[in-house]
Design an enzyme around this catalytic site. Sequence first.
Site, short mmCIF file in Angstrom:
data_model
loop_
_atom_site.label_atom_id
_atom_site.label_comp_id
_atom_site.label_asym_id
_atom_site.label_seq_id
_atom_site.Cartn_x
_atom_site.Cartn_y
_atom_site.Cartn_z
N GLU A 228 -5.17 1.92 -4.07
CA GLU A 228 -6.58 2.12 -3.76
C GLU A 228 -7.29 0.86 -3.25
O GLU A 228 -8.25 0.38 -3.86
CB GLU A 228 -7.32 2.70 -4.97
N GLU A 348 -2.63 11.15 -5.16
CA GLU A 348 -3.34 11.37 -6.42
C GLU A 348 -4.32 12.52 -6.23
O GLU A 348 -5.13 12.50 -5.30
CB GLU A 348 -4.14 10.14 -6.87
#
Length: 448
Positions: A228, A348
Amino acid sequence: MDSQWREKYFYPLLGIASVLTILYLNFSDQFQFPIILFQTNMGFVGTNSTRFVLINGDSQPGQGEQSTLYINGWNSYWLMEESVWGPSRSRVSMMLKRGAQMGLTVCRTWAFSDGPGSNSLQISPGVFNERVFKGLDYVIVEARKNRIRLILSLVNNLNAFGGKAQYVRWAQEVGINVSSSPDSFFSDPTIKGYYKAYIKAIITRKNSLSGVKYSEEPAIFAWELINEPRCESSSSAPVLQAWITEMAAYVKSLDQKHLVTIGLEGFYGPTSANKSGVNPGEWAALLGLDFIQNSAVDDIDFASVHAYPDSWIPNADLATKVEFMSRWVDAHISDGDYLLKKPVLITEVGSPMHGKSQGVYDRDTLLKTVYNKIFESAVKGQAGAGALIWQLLVEGMEEYGDRFSLVAWNHPSTYKLIVEQSCRLRNVLKQNLTNKTFDGKDRCFGLT
Protein backbone atom coordinates in the site's frame (compact mmCIF):
# COMPACT_ATOMS: atom_id res chain seq x y z
CA MET A 1 15.24 -60.76 14.70
CA ASP A 2 18.59 -62.57 14.49
CA SER A 3 20.83 -61.54 17.42
CA GLN A 4 23.92 -61.26 15.22
CA TRP A 5 22.08 -58.98 12.75
CA ARG A 6 20.80 -56.95 15.68
CA GLU A 7 24.25 -56.40 17.09
CA LYS A 8 25.93 -55.77 13.75
CA TYR A 9 23.38 -53.50 12.05
CA PHE A 10 20.30 -52.57 14.07
CA TYR A 11 21.91 -51.20 17.22
CA PRO A 12 24.56 -49.11 15.40
CA LEU A 13 21.88 -47.62 13.13
CA LEU A 14 19.67 -46.90 16.13
CA GLY A 15 22.58 -45.20 17.87
CA ILE A 16 23.36 -43.02 14.86
CA ALA A 17 19.71 -42.03 14.54
CA SER A 18 19.58 -41.13 18.22
CA VAL A 19 22.70 -38.97 17.99
CA LEU A 20 21.37 -37.14 14.92
CA THR A 21 18.06 -36.54 16.66
CA ILE A 22 19.76 -35.08 19.72
CA LEU A 23 21.98 -32.88 17.56
CA TYR A 24 19.02 -31.56 15.60
CA LEU A 25 16.91 -30.85 18.67
CA ASN A 26 19.72 -29.07 20.50
CA PHE A 27 21.65 -27.33 17.76
CA SER A 28 19.21 -26.71 14.90
CA ASP A 29 19.57 -22.95 15.46
CA GLN A 30 23.35 -23.14 14.96
CA PHE A 31 23.46 -25.61 12.08
CA GLN A 32 21.32 -26.17 9.05
CA PHE A 33 19.83 -29.62 8.61
CA PRO A 34 17.97 -29.85 5.30
CA ILE A 35 15.11 -32.22 6.02
CA ILE A 36 12.96 -32.04 2.90
CA LEU A 37 13.73 -35.09 0.78
CA PHE A 38 10.70 -34.85 -1.51
CA GLN A 39 8.94 -31.72 -2.70
CA THR A 40 5.73 -31.26 -4.61
CA ASN A 41 6.33 -30.55 -8.28
CA MET A 42 4.88 -27.16 -9.19
CA GLY A 43 5.09 -24.94 -12.25
CA PHE A 44 6.05 -21.29 -12.28
CA VAL A 45 3.35 -18.73 -13.03
CA GLY A 46 3.67 -16.27 -15.89
CA THR A 47 1.37 -13.97 -17.79
CA ASN A 48 -0.06 -14.05 -21.28
CA SER A 49 -1.57 -10.64 -21.90
CA THR A 50 -4.40 -10.34 -19.35
CA ARG A 51 -4.20 -13.93 -18.04
CA PHE A 52 -2.11 -15.78 -15.51
CA VAL A 53 -0.69 -18.97 -16.99
CA LEU A 54 1.24 -21.98 -15.76
CA ILE A 55 4.55 -22.15 -17.55
CA ASN A 56 5.47 -25.77 -16.75
CA GLY A 57 2.30 -27.18 -15.28
CA ASP A 58 1.75 -29.01 -12.02
CA SER A 59 2.08 -32.69 -11.34
CA GLN A 60 -1.48 -32.92 -10.06
CA PRO A 61 -3.59 -34.99 -12.46
CA GLY A 62 -5.15 -32.87 -15.15
CA GLN A 63 -3.39 -29.67 -14.11
CA GLY A 64 -0.58 -29.93 -16.61
CA GLU A 65 -3.00 -29.47 -19.47
CA GLN A 66 -4.44 -26.24 -18.13
CA SER A 67 -2.40 -23.13 -18.76
CA THR A 68 -4.77 -20.44 -17.51
CA LEU A 69 -5.06 -19.70 -13.79
CA TYR A 70 -7.79 -17.85 -11.93
CA ILE A 71 -6.99 -17.07 -8.33
CA ASN A 72 -9.06 -17.48 -5.22
CA GLY A 73 -6.77 -16.70 -2.33
CA TRP A 74 -6.26 -15.04 1.01
CA ASN A 75 -4.00 -12.93 3.18
CA SER A 76 -2.29 -14.13 6.38
CA TYR A 77 0.44 -11.57 7.00
CA TRP A 78 1.64 -13.29 10.19
CA LEU A 79 3.04 -16.54 8.81
CA MET A 80 6.75 -15.69 9.04
CA GLU A 81 6.58 -14.34 12.58
CA GLU A 82 4.70 -17.39 13.82
CA SER A 83 7.23 -19.69 12.12
CA VAL A 84 10.15 -18.31 14.12
CA TRP A 85 9.39 -20.55 17.10
CA GLY A 86 8.86 -24.29 16.78
CA PRO A 87 5.77 -24.56 19.01
CA SER A 88 3.77 -22.09 16.91
CA ARG A 89 4.69 -23.55 13.52
CA SER A 90 1.79 -25.97 13.73
CA ARG A 91 -0.58 -23.00 13.41
CA VAL A 92 1.15 -21.91 10.22
CA SER A 93 0.89 -25.42 8.83
CA MET A 94 -2.77 -25.55 9.81
CA MET A 95 -3.51 -22.23 8.08
CA LEU A 96 -1.93 -23.37 4.83
CA LYS A 97 -3.61 -26.76 5.04
CA ARG A 98 -7.03 -25.27 5.72
CA GLY A 99 -6.55 -22.74 2.93
CA ALA A 100 -5.84 -25.55 0.51
CA GLN A 101 -8.89 -27.45 1.76
CA MET A 102 -11.03 -24.43 0.86
CA GLY A 103 -9.65 -24.54 -2.66
CA LEU A 104 -7.53 -21.43 -2.17
CA THR A 105 -4.35 -21.38 -4.22
CA VAL A 106 -2.49 -18.16 -3.37
CA CYS A 107 -1.61 -16.63 0.00
CA ARG A 108 -0.20 -13.15 0.40
CA THR A 109 2.09 -12.64 3.40
CA TRP A 110 4.86 -10.42 4.73
CA ALA A 111 8.47 -11.17 3.87
CA PHE A 112 9.60 -8.18 5.93
CA SER A 113 10.06 -7.17 9.54
CA ASP A 114 12.51 -4.29 9.91
CA GLY A 115 14.00 -2.84 13.06
CA PRO A 116 15.70 -3.76 16.32
CA GLY A 117 13.04 -6.16 17.62
CA SER A 118 13.90 -9.71 18.67
CA ASN A 119 11.66 -11.12 15.93
CA SER A 120 12.77 -8.71 13.20
CA LEU A 121 14.12 -10.23 10.01
CA GLN A 122 16.32 -7.23 9.15
CA ILE A 123 17.83 -5.85 12.34
CA SER A 124 19.78 -3.10 10.59
CA PRO A 125 20.58 -2.50 6.91
CA GLY A 126 21.94 -5.75 5.51
CA VAL A 127 22.04 -7.46 8.93
CA PHE A 128 19.61 -10.36 9.29
CA ASN A 129 18.29 -12.55 12.06
CA GLU A 130 18.93 -16.06 10.75
CA ARG A 131 16.38 -17.52 13.12
CA VAL A 132 13.66 -15.38 11.53
CA PHE A 133 14.94 -16.14 8.04
CA LYS A 134 14.51 -19.83 8.84
CA GLY A 135 10.94 -19.02 9.78
CA LEU A 136 10.36 -17.68 6.26
CA ASP A 137 12.06 -20.81 4.91
CA TYR A 138 9.49 -22.86 6.79
CA VAL A 139 6.57 -20.86 5.41
CA ILE A 140 7.73 -21.47 1.84
CA VAL A 141 8.29 -25.20 2.39
CA GLU A 142 4.87 -25.63 4.01
CA ALA A 143 3.19 -23.64 1.25
CA ARG A 144 4.69 -25.89 -1.40
CA LYS A 145 3.69 -28.96 0.58
CA ASN A 146 0.08 -27.76 0.37
CA ARG A 147 0.31 -26.59 -3.26
CA ILE A 148 -0.11 -22.96 -2.19
CA ARG A 149 1.74 -20.17 -3.96
CA LEU A 150 2.89 -17.10 -2.03
CA ILE A 151 2.86 -13.41 -2.84
CA LEU A 152 5.75 -12.11 -0.73
CA SER A 153 5.59 -8.42 0.15
CA LEU A 154 9.01 -6.82 0.65
CA VAL A 155 8.37 -3.68 2.73
CA ASN A 156 5.52 -1.87 4.44
CA ASN A 157 4.37 1.64 3.63
CA LEU A 158 2.89 1.73 7.13
CA ASN A 159 4.93 1.79 10.34
CA ALA A 160 3.91 -1.70 11.40
CA PHE A 161 6.89 -4.09 11.21
CA GLY A 162 9.23 -1.14 10.61
CA GLY A 163 8.09 0.01 7.22
CA LYS A 164 9.63 2.73 5.08
CA ALA A 165 9.97 4.98 8.15
CA GLN A 166 12.48 2.53 9.63
CA TYR A 167 14.66 2.85 6.53
CA VAL A 168 14.61 6.65 6.92
CA ARG A 169 15.63 6.34 10.59
CA TRP A 170 18.49 4.03 9.68
CA ALA A 171 19.84 6.62 7.26
CA GLN A 172 19.51 9.39 9.82
CA GLU A 173 21.27 7.32 12.49
CA VAL A 174 24.46 7.12 10.38
CA GLY A 175 24.44 10.84 9.65
CA ILE A 176 22.87 10.88 6.20
CA ASN A 177 21.32 14.28 5.53
CA VAL A 178 17.84 13.05 4.71
CA SER A 179 14.43 14.58 5.30
CA SER A 180 12.38 13.08 8.10
CA SER A 181 9.49 12.68 5.65
CA PRO A 182 8.76 9.02 4.91
CA ASP A 183 8.69 10.02 1.23
CA SER A 184 12.51 10.09 1.44
CA PHE A 185 12.29 6.32 1.20
CA PHE A 186 11.45 6.72 -2.49
CA SER A 187 14.14 9.28 -3.36
CA ASP A 188 17.25 9.10 -1.19
CA PRO A 189 20.09 7.12 -2.84
CA THR A 190 21.35 5.64 0.43
CA ILE A 191 17.90 4.42 1.43
CA LYS A 192 17.29 2.98 -2.02
CA GLY A 193 20.61 1.18 -1.63
CA TYR A 194 19.44 -0.30 1.67
CA TYR A 195 16.25 -1.53 0.05
CA LYS A 196 18.04 -3.02 -2.95
CA ALA A 197 20.41 -4.88 -0.64
CA TYR A 198 17.38 -6.27 1.17
CA ILE A 199 15.76 -7.38 -2.09
CA LYS A 200 18.97 -9.13 -3.12
CA ALA A 201 19.29 -10.92 0.22
CA ILE A 202 15.73 -12.22 -0.06
CA ILE A 203 15.78 -13.28 -3.69
CA THR A 204 19.19 -14.98 -3.53
CA ARG A 205 18.41 -16.74 -0.24
CA LYS A 206 18.90 -20.52 -0.24
CA ASN A 207 16.20 -22.19 1.80
CA SER A 208 17.77 -23.91 4.81
CA LEU A 209 15.13 -26.66 4.79
CA SER A 210 14.80 -27.45 1.10
CA GLY A 211 18.07 -26.23 -0.37
CA VAL A 212 16.15 -24.33 -3.07
CA LYS A 213 16.99 -20.71 -3.78
CA TYR A 214 14.04 -18.37 -3.48
CA SER A 215 14.65 -17.29 -7.08
CA GLU A 216 14.15 -20.92 -8.12
CA GLU A 217 11.14 -21.64 -5.89
CA PRO A 218 7.87 -22.28 -7.77
CA ALA A 219 5.84 -21.92 -4.57
CA ILE A 220 6.52 -18.18 -4.80
CA PHE A 221 3.84 -16.61 -6.99
CA ALA A 222 5.17 -13.05 -7.07
CA TRP A 223 7.27 -10.38 -5.39
CA GLU A 224 5.36 -7.34 -4.16
CA LEU A 225 7.46 -4.17 -3.98
CA ILE A 226 5.61 -2.46 -1.11
CA ASN A 227 2.38 -2.88 0.78
CA GLU A 228 0.00 0.00 0.00
CA PRO A 229 2.43 2.74 -1.09
CA ARG A 230 1.29 6.29 -0.44
CA CYS A 231 3.08 9.63 -0.48
CA GLU A 232 2.66 12.45 2.02
CA SER A 233 2.36 14.89 -0.86
CA SER A 234 1.03 14.56 -4.40
CA SER A 235 4.18 16.40 -5.50
CA SER A 236 6.07 13.15 -4.79
CA ALA A 237 4.22 11.33 -7.58
CA PRO A 238 7.12 11.51 -10.11
CA VAL A 239 9.52 10.26 -7.43
CA LEU A 240 7.31 7.27 -6.64
CA GLN A 241 6.89 6.51 -10.34
CA ALA A 242 10.66 6.51 -10.82
CA TRP A 243 11.08 4.31 -7.72
CA ILE A 244 8.62 1.73 -9.04
CA THR A 245 10.43 1.65 -12.39
CA GLU A 246 13.85 1.30 -10.78
CA MET A 247 12.92 -1.33 -8.21
CA ALA A 248 10.86 -3.49 -10.56
CA ALA A 249 13.79 -3.55 -12.98
CA TYR A 250 16.16 -4.45 -10.16
CA VAL A 251 14.02 -7.40 -9.07
CA LYS A 252 13.89 -8.63 -12.65
CA SER A 253 17.69 -8.34 -12.93
CA LEU A 254 17.94 -10.86 -10.08
CA ASP A 255 15.00 -13.11 -10.87
CA GLN A 256 13.37 -13.68 -14.25
CA LYS A 257 11.20 -16.58 -13.13
CA HIS A 258 8.80 -14.77 -10.83
CA LEU A 259 6.17 -12.12 -11.35
CA VAL A 260 6.45 -8.62 -9.91
CA THR A 261 3.63 -6.38 -8.72
CA ILE A 262 3.57 -3.09 -6.82
CA GLY A 263 1.10 -3.51 -3.97
CA LEU A 264 -1.20 -0.62 -4.91
CA GLU A 265 -4.62 0.06 -3.45
CA GLY A 266 -5.79 1.15 -6.89
CA PHE A 267 -6.40 4.88 -6.51
CA TYR A 268 -6.45 7.09 -9.59
CA GLY A 269 -4.39 10.31 -9.67
CA PRO A 270 -4.65 13.63 -11.49
CA THR A 271 -3.16 12.11 -14.64
CA SER A 272 -6.27 9.92 -14.88
CA ALA A 273 -8.77 12.73 -14.36
CA ASN A 274 -11.47 10.89 -16.27
CA LYS A 275 -11.34 8.21 -13.57
CA SER A 276 -11.65 10.54 -10.59
CA GLY A 277 -15.27 9.59 -10.09
CA VAL A 278 -14.25 5.99 -9.43
CA ASN A 279 -12.15 6.93 -6.40
CA PRO A 280 -13.78 6.68 -2.97
CA GLY A 281 -13.20 10.40 -2.38
CA GLU A 282 -11.21 13.42 -3.50
CA TRP A 283 -8.52 12.53 -0.95
CA ALA A 284 -7.55 9.44 -2.95
CA ALA A 285 -6.16 11.55 -5.81
CA LEU A 286 -3.77 13.41 -3.46
CA LEU A 287 -1.53 10.50 -2.43
CA GLY A 288 1.03 10.65 -5.23
CA LEU A 289 -0.44 7.55 -6.88
CA ASP A 290 -2.00 6.72 -10.20
CA PHE A 291 -3.18 3.17 -10.78
CA ILE A 292 -2.82 3.30 -14.55
CA GLN A 293 0.52 5.10 -14.77
CA ASN A 294 2.09 3.10 -11.94
CA SER A 295 0.88 -0.27 -13.21
CA ALA A 296 1.95 0.44 -16.81
CA VAL A 297 5.65 0.11 -15.92
CA ASP A 298 7.11 -2.57 -18.20
CA ASP A 299 8.57 -4.73 -15.42
CA ILE A 300 5.30 -4.80 -13.47
CA ASP A 301 3.62 -8.04 -14.55
CA PHE A 302 0.17 -7.58 -13.05
CA ALA A 303 -1.82 -4.84 -11.40
CA SER A 304 -2.82 -5.03 -7.75
CA VAL A 305 -5.95 -3.50 -6.22
CA HIS A 306 -7.37 -3.33 -2.69
CA ALA A 307 -11.01 -2.87 -1.71
CA TYR A 308 -12.14 -1.52 1.67
CA PRO A 309 -15.45 0.32 1.36
CA ASP A 310 -15.98 0.27 5.14
CA SER A 311 -12.75 2.22 5.63
CA TRP A 312 -12.93 4.44 2.56
CA ILE A 313 -16.62 5.41 2.70
CA PRO A 314 -17.44 4.56 6.33
CA ASN A 315 -20.65 6.59 6.57
CA ALA A 316 -22.27 5.11 3.47
CA ASP A 317 -25.10 2.61 3.70
CA LEU A 318 -24.77 -0.94 2.39
CA ALA A 319 -26.36 -0.21 -0.98
CA THR A 320 -23.89 2.62 -1.61
CA LYS A 321 -20.96 0.41 -0.61
CA VAL A 322 -22.12 -2.34 -2.97
CA GLU A 323 -22.48 0.18 -5.78
CA PHE A 324 -19.00 1.51 -5.07
CA MET A 325 -17.51 -1.99 -4.96
CA SER A 326 -19.09 -2.92 -8.29
CA ARG A 327 -17.88 0.26 -9.96
CA TRP A 328 -14.41 -0.08 -8.39
CA VAL A 329 -13.84 -3.64 -9.60
CA ASP A 330 -15.36 -3.01 -13.05
CA ALA A 331 -13.15 0.02 -13.65
CA HIS A 332 -9.92 -1.77 -12.81
CA ILE A 333 -10.77 -4.86 -14.83
CA SER A 334 -11.55 -2.61 -17.78
CA ASP A 335 -8.19 -0.85 -17.33
CA GLY A 336 -6.46 -4.22 -17.36
CA ASP A 337 -8.21 -5.22 -20.55
CA TYR A 338 -7.98 -2.04 -22.59
CA LEU A 339 -5.15 0.09 -21.20
CA LEU A 340 -2.65 -2.04 -19.30
CA LYS A 341 -3.08 -5.34 -21.15
CA LYS A 342 -2.21 -7.08 -17.88
CA PRO A 343 -4.01 -9.25 -15.33
CA VAL A 344 -5.66 -7.44 -12.43
CA LEU A 345 -5.56 -9.15 -9.03
CA ILE A 346 -7.53 -7.81 -6.07
CA THR A 347 -4.90 -8.61 -3.47
CA GLU A 348 -6.93 -7.40 -0.48
CA VAL A 349 -10.69 -7.28 -0.04
CA GLY A 350 -11.97 -6.76 3.46
CA SER A 351 -15.10 -5.92 5.40
CA PRO A 352 -15.93 -6.37 9.10
CA MET A 353 -18.57 -8.76 10.33
CA HIS A 354 -21.23 -6.27 11.30
CA GLY A 355 -24.91 -5.86 10.63
CA LYS A 356 -27.29 -7.90 8.56
CA SER A 357 -29.59 -6.92 5.73
CA GLN A 358 -32.45 -9.34 5.15
CA GLY A 359 -30.62 -12.00 7.14
CA VAL A 360 -27.31 -11.73 5.22
CA TYR A 361 -24.16 -10.31 6.78
CA ASP A 362 -22.96 -7.12 5.10
CA ARG A 363 -19.49 -8.63 4.75
CA ASP A 364 -20.86 -11.55 2.79
CA THR A 365 -22.80 -9.20 0.51
CA LEU A 366 -19.68 -7.14 -0.28
CA LEU A 367 -17.45 -10.20 -0.67
CA LYS A 368 -19.97 -11.84 -2.99
CA THR A 369 -20.06 -8.66 -5.08
CA VAL A 370 -16.32 -8.97 -5.70
CA TYR A 371 -16.44 -12.72 -6.22
CA ASN A 372 -19.21 -12.39 -8.80
CA LYS A 373 -17.25 -9.77 -10.72
CA ILE A 374 -14.18 -12.01 -10.81
CA PHE A 375 -16.22 -15.03 -11.87
CA GLU A 376 -17.90 -13.07 -14.67
CA SER A 377 -14.50 -11.81 -15.79
CA ALA A 378 -13.13 -15.36 -15.84
CA VAL A 379 -16.07 -16.65 -17.87
CA LYS A 380 -15.57 -13.85 -20.41
CA GLY A 381 -11.79 -14.23 -20.48
CA GLN A 382 -11.24 -10.70 -19.16
CA ALA A 383 -8.46 -9.26 -17.01
CA GLY A 384 -10.04 -9.82 -13.60
CA ALA A 385 -7.80 -12.70 -12.53
CA GLY A 386 -8.77 -13.26 -8.91
CA ALA A 387 -9.27 -11.93 -5.40
CA LEU A 388 -7.66 -12.47 -1.99
CA ILE A 389 -9.74 -11.99 1.16
CA TRP A 390 -8.22 -10.04 4.08
CA GLN A 391 -7.44 -11.85 6.27
CA LEU A 392 -7.69 -15.40 7.57
CA LEU A 393 -6.61 -16.67 10.98
CA VAL A 394 -6.60 -19.98 12.81
CA GLU A 395 -7.55 -20.46 16.44
CA GLY A 396 -4.95 -18.94 18.73
CA MET A 397 -3.88 -16.23 16.29
CA GLU A 398 -6.33 -13.57 17.46
CA GLU A 399 -3.46 -11.23 18.42
CA TYR A 400 -2.85 -10.70 14.69
CA GLY A 401 -6.47 -9.88 13.99
CA ASP A 402 -8.06 -6.60 13.03
CA ARG A 403 -11.71 -5.81 12.41
CA PHE A 404 -11.49 -7.47 8.99
CA SER A 405 -9.97 -10.76 10.21
CA LEU A 406 -11.75 -14.05 10.72
CA VAL A 407 -11.34 -17.75 11.35
CA ALA A 408 -13.30 -18.71 8.25
CA TRP A 409 -14.64 -22.07 9.41
CA ASN A 410 -16.19 -20.36 12.44
CA HIS A 411 -18.29 -18.21 10.08
CA PRO A 412 -20.25 -20.71 7.97
CA SER A 413 -21.81 -18.19 5.57
CA THR A 414 -18.45 -16.63 4.68
CA TYR A 415 -16.77 -20.04 4.53
CA LYS A 416 -19.45 -21.15 2.08
CA LEU A 417 -18.83 -18.15 -0.18
CA ILE A 418 -15.08 -18.79 -0.22
CA VAL A 419 -15.43 -22.48 -1.10
CA GLU A 420 -18.09 -21.80 -3.74
CA GLN A 421 -15.82 -19.26 -5.41
CA SER A 422 -12.98 -21.79 -5.49
CA CYS A 423 -15.32 -24.31 -7.09
CA ARG A 424 -16.68 -21.84 -9.64
CA LEU A 425 -13.23 -20.80 -10.79
CA ARG A 426 -12.14 -24.44 -11.08
CA ASN A 427 -15.22 -25.10 -13.16
CA VAL A 428 -14.20 -22.28 -15.50
CA LEU A 429 -10.81 -23.90 -15.90
CA LYS A 430 -12.45 -27.23 -16.64
CA GLN A 431 -14.82 -25.55 -19.10
CA ASN A 432 -17.58 -27.27 -17.23
CA LEU A 433 -19.74 -24.48 -15.87
CA THR A 434 -22.54 -25.75 -13.67
CA ASN A 435 -25.38 -24.26 -11.72
CA LYS A 436 -25.28 -26.73 -8.86
CA THR A 437 -25.80 -25.28 -5.43
CA PHE A 438 -23.73 -25.66 -2.30
CA ASP A 439 -25.30 -28.41 -0.18
CA GLY A 440 -22.94 -28.28 2.81
CA LYS A 441 -21.12 -31.44 1.71
CA ASP A 442 -19.98 -31.01 -1.86
CA ARG A 443 -16.69 -29.11 -2.04
CA CYS A 444 -16.05 -30.04 -5.71
CA PHE A 445 -12.91 -31.63 -7.02
CA GLY A 446 -11.89 -33.12 -3.71
CA LEU A 447 -12.07 -29.99 -1.58
CA THR A 448 -12.93 -30.79 2.05
